[in-house]
Motif scaffolding. Structure first.
Motif, PDB file in Angstrom:
ATOM      1  N   ILE A  25       0.840  -1.201   0.000  1.00  0.00           N
ATOM      2  CA  ILE A  25       0.000   0.000   0.000  1.00  0.00           C
ATOM      3  C   ILE A  25       0.877   1.254   0.000  1.00  0.00           C
ATOM      4  O   ILE A  25       0.511   2.287  -0.549  1.00  0.00           O
ATOM      5  N   ARG A  28       1.598   2.400  -3.461  1.00  0.00           N
ATOM      6  CA  ARG A  28       0.492   3.162  -4.035  1.00  0.00           C
ATOM      7  C   ARG A  28       0.442   4.575  -3.457  1.00  0.00           C
ATOM      8  O   ARG A  28       0.267   5.555  -4.184  1.00  0.00           O
ATOM      9  N   VAL A  32       0.895   8.121  -5.546  1.00  0.00           N
ATOM     10  CA  VAL A  32      -0.038   9.250  -5.578  1.00  0.00           C
ATOM     11  C   VAL A  32       0.654  10.526  -5.097  1.00  0.00           C
ATOM     12  O   VAL A  32       0.495  11.602  -5.684  1.00  0.00           O
ATOM     13  N   ALA A  35       2.822  11.867  -7.793  1.00  0.00           N
ATOM     14  CA  ALA A  35       2.011  12.499  -8.839  1.00  0.00           C
ATOM     15  C   ALA A  35       1.648  13.923  -8.419  1.00  0.00           C
ATOM     16  O   ALA A  35       1.727  14.862  -9.219  1.00  0.00           O
ATOM     17  N   LEU A  78      10.116   9.072  -3.726  1.00  0.00           N
ATOM     18  CA  LEU A  78      10.660   8.786  -5.058  1.00  0.00           C
ATOM     19  C   LEU A  78      11.570   7.562  -5.027  1.00  0.00           C
ATOM     20  O   LEU A  78      11.426   6.645  -5.843  1.00  0.00           O
ATOM     21  N   PHE A  79      12.488   7.531  -4.059  1.00  0.00           N
ATOM     22  CA  PHE A  79      13.425   6.400  -3.981  1.00  0.00           C
ATOM     23  C   PHE A  79      12.682   5.114  -3.611  1.00  0.00           C
ATOM     24  O   PHE A  79      12.965   4.044  -4.145  1.00  0.00           O
ATOM     25  N   HIS A  81       9.487   4.392  -4.170  1.00  0.00           N
ATOM     26  CA  HIS A  81       8.648   3.969  -5.292  1.00  0.00           C
ATOM     27  C   HIS A  81       9.498   3.377  -6.417  1.00  0.00           C
ATOM     28  O   HIS A  81       9.110   2.403  -7.056  1.00  0.00           O
ATOM     29  N   MET A  82      10.687   3.967  -6.632  1.00  0.00           N
ATOM     30  CA  MET A  82      11.585   3.470  -7.680  1.00  0.00           C
ATOM     31  C   MET A  82      12.113   2.073  -7.331  1.00  0.00           C
ATOM     32  O   MET A  82      12.036   1.154  -8.146  1.00  0.00           O
ATOM     33  N   ILE A  86      11.144  -1.577  -8.999  1.00  0.00           N
ATOM     34  CA  ILE A  86      12.067  -2.577  -9.553  1.00  0.00           C
ATOM     35  C   ILE A  86      11.704  -3.962  -9.007  1.00  0.00           C
ATOM     36  O   ILE A  86      11.693  -4.950  -9.739  1.00  0.00           O
ATOM     37  N   LEU A  89       8.898  -5.186 -10.947  1.00  0.00           N
ATOM     38  CA  LEU A  89       9.286  -5.640 -12.287  1.00  0.00           C
ATOM     39  C   LEU A  89       9.814  -7.077 -12.234  1.00  0.00           C
ATOM     40  O   LEU A  89       9.554  -7.874 -13.141  1.00  0.00           O
ATOM     41  N   ASP A  92       6.884  -9.219 -12.025  1.00  0.00           N
ATOM     42  CA  ASP A  92       6.256  -9.329 -13.348  1.00  0.00           C
ATOM     43  C   ASP A  92       6.945 -10.397 -14.185  1.00  0.00           C
ATOM     44  O   ASP A  92       6.321 -11.048 -15.024  1.00  0.00           O
ATOM     45  N   ALA A 120      21.449  11.540  -0.853  1.00  0.00           N
ATOM     46  CA  ALA A 120      21.048  12.697  -1.659  1.00  0.00           C
ATOM     47  C   ALA A 120      21.090  13.980  -0.834  1.00  0.00           C
ATOM     48  O   ALA A 120      21.590  15.018  -1.291  1.00  0.00           O
TER      49      ALA A 120
ATOM     50  N   TRP B  27      -1.098  -2.043 -19.108  1.00  0.00           N
ATOM     51  CA  TRP B  27      -0.098  -2.757 -18.291  1.00  0.00           C
ATOM     52  C   TRP B  27       1.294  -2.586 -18.885  1.00  0.00           C
ATOM     53  O   TRP B  27       2.246  -2.257 -18.169  1.00  0.00           O
ATOM     54  N   VAL B  38      13.709   4.616 -14.380  1.00  0.00           N
ATOM     55  CA  VAL B  38      14.765   4.289 -13.412  1.00  0.00           C
ATOM     56  C   VAL B  38      16.060   5.071 -13.704  1.00  0.00           C
ATOM     57  O   VAL B  38      16.518   5.842 -12.856  1.00  0.00           O
ATOM     58  N   VAL B  49      20.770  17.535  -7.267  1.00  0.00           N
ATOM     59  CA  VAL B  49      21.529  17.592  -6.016  1.00  0.00           C
ATOM     60  C   VAL B  49      22.813  18.408  -6.233  1.00  0.00           C
ATOM     61  O   VAL B  49      23.162  19.276  -5.436  1.00  0.00           O
ATOM     62  N   ALA B  83       2.463   8.409 -14.377  1.00  0.00           N
ATOM     63  CA  ALA B  83       1.575   8.909 -13.320  1.00  0.00           C
ATOM     64  C   ALA B  83       0.115   8.780 -13.742  1.00  0.00           C
ATOM     65  O   ALA B  83      -0.738   8.362 -12.948  1.00  0.00           O
ATOM     66  N   LEU B  87      -2.462   6.576 -11.629  1.00  0.00           N
ATOM     67  CA  LEU B  87      -3.615   7.206 -10.974  1.00  0.00           C
ATOM     68  C   LEU B  87      -4.922   6.630 -11.505  1.00  0.00           C
ATOM     69  O   LEU B  87      -5.894   6.483 -10.761  1.00  0.00           O
ATOM     70  N   VAL B  90      -5.624   3.530  -9.589  1.00  0.00           N
ATOM     71  CA  VAL B  90      -6.070   3.856  -8.232  1.00  0.00           C
ATOM     72  C   VAL B  90      -7.551   4.271  -8.261  1.00  0.00           C
ATOM     73  O   VAL B  90      -8.354   3.813  -7.437  1.00  0.00           O
TER      74      VAL B  90
END
Lengths: 131, 130
Positions: A25, A28, A32, A35, A78-79, A81-82, A86, A89, A92, A120, B27, B38, B49, B83, B87, B90
């Motif tokens: 969760i 997700r 959001v 975004a 960001l990190f 979610h990235m 992976i 993936l 998947d 960072a 998908w 990535v 940075v 995004a 979304l 969701v």
């Protein structure tokens, strides 16, 4: 109806939270949040396109305490979610579904996200001459 | 539900009735943009940075030069596509009133397109002469 007997996916409100479901969760939620964070990115780029005054204004806003806190949260999101993306993936591709592996990669994602965020921000502060 | 013997075959009537409408393409696009994001995200965050709190001149000189400009535009396109797709899922999962769901999906699509266009335009404007 037959559809009444079909299995349901675990509802968050009644299902006991587990490490893996919390990470799921969180993927997700961070998605959001990221975004929503694109508004800041677009504002920043448009400010740069508008000229030096607007850019200075945007830099001031982003550089404020609230701006930095938002950016800090956003960088972690960001990190996370990235890295978790992976992980997704690999799923998947059909790999990493074993319970032990799923927990291990989950911890790697959390640790990686914390580490990347710290690197960072330490790098950013040293660039600004703050450390 | 649908009457028999109409012009449309049963398959044609069933198509598109699922919640996702076009699941496989959706998908795949989500995964392809994820893979693209990535390296782009790592490059962008590292660059930002290193440019922390830099001057307007230094920032515009950087983002206006060819490679950073192209990579940033690619990042913008992949980000807003990713995004929008995310979304949409969701919304499809949590919004069950058909009208509200449709409105949400359309709003997300238009919003992603508008924000993405604004961001790409900004990079191009800086690139082609401040």
């Amino acid at each position: 109806m037959a559809s009444d007997n079909r299995p349901l996916s675990p509802h968050l409100q009644i299902y006991k939270p587990q490490f893996t479901s919390v990470l799921s969760i969180l993927h997700r939620i961070t998605g959001v949040a990221l975004a929503l964070g694109t508004f800041l990115l677009v504002y920043w780029l448009m400010a740069a396109a508008a000229g030096p005054d607007r850019f200075a204004q945007a830099q001031g806003l982003i550089g404020s305490i609230i701006g930095r806190l938002l950016l800090f949260g956003w960088s972690f999101a960001l990190f996370y979610h990235m890295l978790n993306g992976i992980r997704h993936l690999f799923w998947d591709a059909g790999k990493g579904f074993e319970l032990k592996t799923a927990f291990l990669t989950g911890w790697l994602v959390v640790a990686g996200a914390v580490l990347f965020t710290l690197i960072a921000w330490i790098a950013a502060y040293s660039v600004m001459g703050g450390i | 539900m649908a009457d028999k013997g109409g012009l449309r075959t049963p398959l044609a009537r069933a198509r598109g009735l699922g919640p996702a409408k076009d699941g496989v393409a959706h998908w795949w696009a989500q995964r392809v943009t994820a893979v693209a994001l990535v390296p782009l995200v790592i490059w962008f965050v590292a660059s930002i940075v290193l440019l922390s709190n830099c001057s307007y001149e230094r920032f515009t000189a950087w983002i206006g030069s060819p490679l950073p400009a192209v990579l940033t535009i690619l990042l913008i396109v992949a980000t807003f596509r990713h995004a929008q797709l995310g979304l949409q899922v969701v919304i499809e999962d949590y919004v069950h009133r058909e009208g509200t769901k449709l409105a949400g999906i359309v709003l997300v699509k238009l919003g992603a397109f508008a924000l993405g266009t604004a961001a790409v335009f900004s990079v191009l404007k800086i690139s082609f002469g401040g």
